[in-house]
Scaffold this motif. Structure first.
Motif, PDB file in Angstrom:
ATOM      1  N   UNK A 241     -11.304  -9.102  -7.000  1.00 39.33           N
ATOM      2  CA  UNK A 241     -11.502 -10.364  -6.306  1.00 39.33           C
ATOM      3  C   UNK A 241     -11.633 -10.201  -4.802  1.00 39.33           C
ATOM      4  N   UNK A 242     -11.401 -11.273  -4.096  1.00 39.46           N
ATOM      5  CA  UNK A 242     -11.590 -11.269  -2.646  1.00 39.46           C
ATOM      6  C   UNK A 242     -10.461 -10.524  -1.946  1.00 39.46           C
ATOM      7  N   UNK A 243     -10.787 -10.010  -0.777  1.00 40.43           N
ATOM      8  CA  UNK A 243      -9.806  -9.260   0.006  1.00 40.43           C
ATOM      9  C   UNK A 243      -8.879 -10.219   0.760  1.00 40.43           C
ATOM     10  N   UNK A 244      -7.575  -9.942   0.676  1.00 42.90           N
ATOM     11  CA  UNK A 244      -6.585 -10.793   1.345  1.00 42.90           C
ATOM     12  C   UNK A 244      -6.338 -10.331   2.767  1.00 42.90           C
ATOM     13  N   UNK A 245      -6.205  -9.024   2.950  1.00 46.45           N
ATOM     14  CA  UNK A 245      -6.057  -8.499   4.307  1.00 46.45           C
ATOM     15  C   UNK A 245      -6.615  -7.096   4.405  1.00 46.45           C
ATOM     16  N   UNK A 246      -6.892  -6.701   5.623  1.00 43.54           N
ATOM     17  CA  UNK A 246      -7.326  -5.340   5.955  1.00 43.54           C
ATOM     18  C   UNK A 246      -6.581  -4.924   7.217  1.00 43.54           C
ATOM     19  N   UNK A 247      -5.512  -4.163   7.019  1.00 42.14           N
ATOM     20  CA  UNK A 247      -4.678  -3.716   8.131  1.00 42.14           C
ATOM     21  C   UNK A 247      -4.858  -2.232   8.409  1.00 42.14           C
ATOM     22  N   UNK A 248      -6.040  -1.721   8.055  1.00 44.68           N
ATOM     23  CA  UNK A 248      -6.285  -0.282   8.188  1.00 44.68           C
ATOM     24  C   UNK A 248      -6.236   0.196   9.627  1.00 44.68           C
ATOM     25  N   UNK A 249      -6.481  -0.693  10.569  1.00 42.99           N
ATOM     26  CA  UNK A 249      -6.446  -0.284  11.987  1.00 42.99           C
ATOM     27  C   UNK A 249      -5.078  -0.509  12.622  1.00 42.99           C
ATOM     28  N   UNK A 250      -4.299  -1.466  12.123  1.00 36.69           N
ATOM     29  CA  UNK A 250      -3.003  -1.780  12.720  1.00 36.69           C
ATOM     30  C   UNK A 250      -1.833  -1.135  11.991  1.00 36.69           C
ATOM     31  N   UNK A 251      -1.917  -1.025  10.661  1.00 41.06           N
ATOM     32  CA  UNK A 251      -0.835  -0.422   9.882  1.00 41.06           C
ATOM     33  C   UNK A 251      -1.423   0.390   8.726  1.00 41.06           C
ATOM     34  N   UNK A 252      -2.076   1.530   9.045  1.00 44.71           N
ATOM     35  CA  UNK A 252      -2.694   2.345   7.993  1.00 44.71           C
ATOM     36  C   UNK A 252      -1.648   2.899   7.039  1.00 44.71           C
ATOM     37  N   UNK A 253      -2.007   2.971   5.752  1.00 43.35           N
ATOM     38  CA  UNK A 253      -1.038   3.435   4.763  1.00 43.35           C
ATOM     39  C   UNK A 253      -1.051   4.946   4.571  1.00 43.35           C
ATOM     40  N   UNK A 254      -1.730   5.669   5.460  1.00 40.95           N
ATOM     41  CA  UNK A 254      -1.691   7.127   5.439  1.00 40.95           C
ATOM     42  C   UNK A 254      -0.944   7.693   6.642  1.00 40.95           C
ATOM     43  N   UNK A 255      -0.379   6.812   7.455  1.00 42.44           N
ATOM     44  CA  UNK A 255       0.395   7.220   8.618  1.00 42.44           C
ATOM     45  C   UNK A 255       1.728   6.483   8.619  1.00 42.44           C
ATOM     46  N   UNK A 256       2.723   7.081   9.267  1.00 44.89           N
ATOM     47  CA  UNK A 256       4.017   6.436   9.383  1.00 44.89           C
ATOM     48  C   UNK A 256       3.909   5.231  10.325  1.00 44.89           C
ATOM     49  N   UNK A 257       4.522   4.089  10.031  1.00 41.95           N
ATOM     50  CA  UNK A 257       5.423   3.809   8.899  1.00 41.95           C
ATOM     51  C   UNK A 257       4.716   3.274   7.658  1.00 41.95           C
ATOM     52  N   UNK A 258       3.382   3.089   7.750  1.00 41.42           N
ATOM     53  CA  UNK A 258       2.659   2.530   6.609  1.00 41.42           C
ATOM     54  C   UNK A 258       2.781   3.368   5.355  1.00 41.42           C
TER      55      UNK A 258
END
Length: 307
Positions: A241-258
């Motif tokens: 479905x539709x995307x709810x959020x894209x936080x790849x620039x503010x809180x990437x999930x491949x870097x701490x703390x993401x």
């Protein structure tokens, strides 16, 4: 090395290991009380066999996934993703069932095990095998759930294995403290805290399973261009479905703390509608059942001190 990947397996193995340690400790205490310490070797054999069987099961699943990754069959990418979906669903079901069932049945654990040991001791020549079966099933059940979780969630080398070994070591230490040194530990509070951690970790499996299902649909659309319209021209998502959020620039999930939020709580830098619905539904159903079960008294106390 991504040490955050070790945390979920640490918490899972710690909780599962303490449950297994309780069973083993109560069995040892019952054998001591009945002056049947000669059967202790069957307990040790059951523990070792349960651990080895769990490891072997996890290894077989891991090798199966690796085989699908390296296969040159046309639909291998689709089957790999579907295989991971199946593993995720099984892990979610088993861990959720274990969490709720154990919370409800904990107050009867000691009496049930003592009854099983008494029954086993009444089998004369078959008593050893009966004790072995009781311990093996308890250890293998906990180890199986852990193995399924590790394979379903992680493809990150040995780091999650390190977390699992650390959790198992501390669970063993807790068992020694309880049954050898008679140290008082609030097991009810321990299992409640671990239960909340387990809910958060397993809820992340819901998001992962939906991601793999979506990836299988995308892989299928690449193999069958006539199905491309189902997923759209960009193939960024197919079923979510539709995307709810894209936080790849503010809180990437491949870097701490993401990355820590991802491994522990199921956070994703990109979240879609179906994933959010699945996540919230898990908490509403499984989380609701678990928190309601906490209202029941669950006294868990160690049995007789072992020499």
């Amino acid at each position: 090395m991504n040490w955050s990947a070790a945390l979920p397996t640490f918490f899972i193995t710690l909780r599962e290991g303490v449950e297994a340690a309780l069973v083993v400790g109560i069995v040892f205490a019952c054998l001591q009380q009945a002056q049947k310490q000669v059967l202790n070797r069957w307990v040790y054999l059951g523990v070792l066999s349960g651990i080895l069987a769990s490891f072997g099961f996890g290894l077989l699943i891991h090798l199966g996934l690796k085989g699908l990754q390296t296969s040159d069959q046309l639909y291998a990418p689709v089957f790999k993703q579907l295989f991971e979906v199946g593993l995720g669903v099984i892990a979610i079901a088993m861990l959720s069932w274990m969490l709720i069932w154990m919370t409800k049945q904990a107050r009867f654990l000691k009496a049930e095990i003592e009854g099983s040991v008494k029954s086993a001791l009444g089998q004369d020549s078959q008593a050893g095998w009966a004790i072995f079966s009781l311990v093996f099933i308890a250890v293998f059940r906990e180890g199986l759930e852990t193995a399924l979780f590790i394979v379903a969630k992680f493809q990150e080398g040995w780091t999650p294995i390190f977390g699992a070994i650390s959790g198992l070591a501390i669970a063993f230490l807790i068992g020694i403290l309880l049954f050898k040194w008679s140290v008082r530990i609030n097991l009810k509070q321990f299992f409640q805290v671990m239960g909340v951690f387990l809910l958060m970790i397993v809820s992340g499996l819901v998001i992962s399973a939906l991601h793999h299902l979506d990836a299988a649909a995308i892989a299928f659309s690449y193999i069958n261009p006539e199905a491309l319209g189902i997923c759209g021209d960009q193939n960024t998502t197919c079923l979510l479905g539709s995307q709810i959020w894209d936080l790849s620039t503010t809180l990437p999930d491949r870097q701490f703390p993401g990355i820590l939020l991802k491994t522990l709580f199921g956070y994703r830098q990109k979240l879609y509608l179906v994933q959010a619905i699945g996540y919230l539904s898990f908490w509403a159903i499984v989380g609701g059942l678990y928190f309601r079960s906490l209202n029941q008294p669950t006294p868990l106390k160690p049995a007789t001190k072992l020499n």
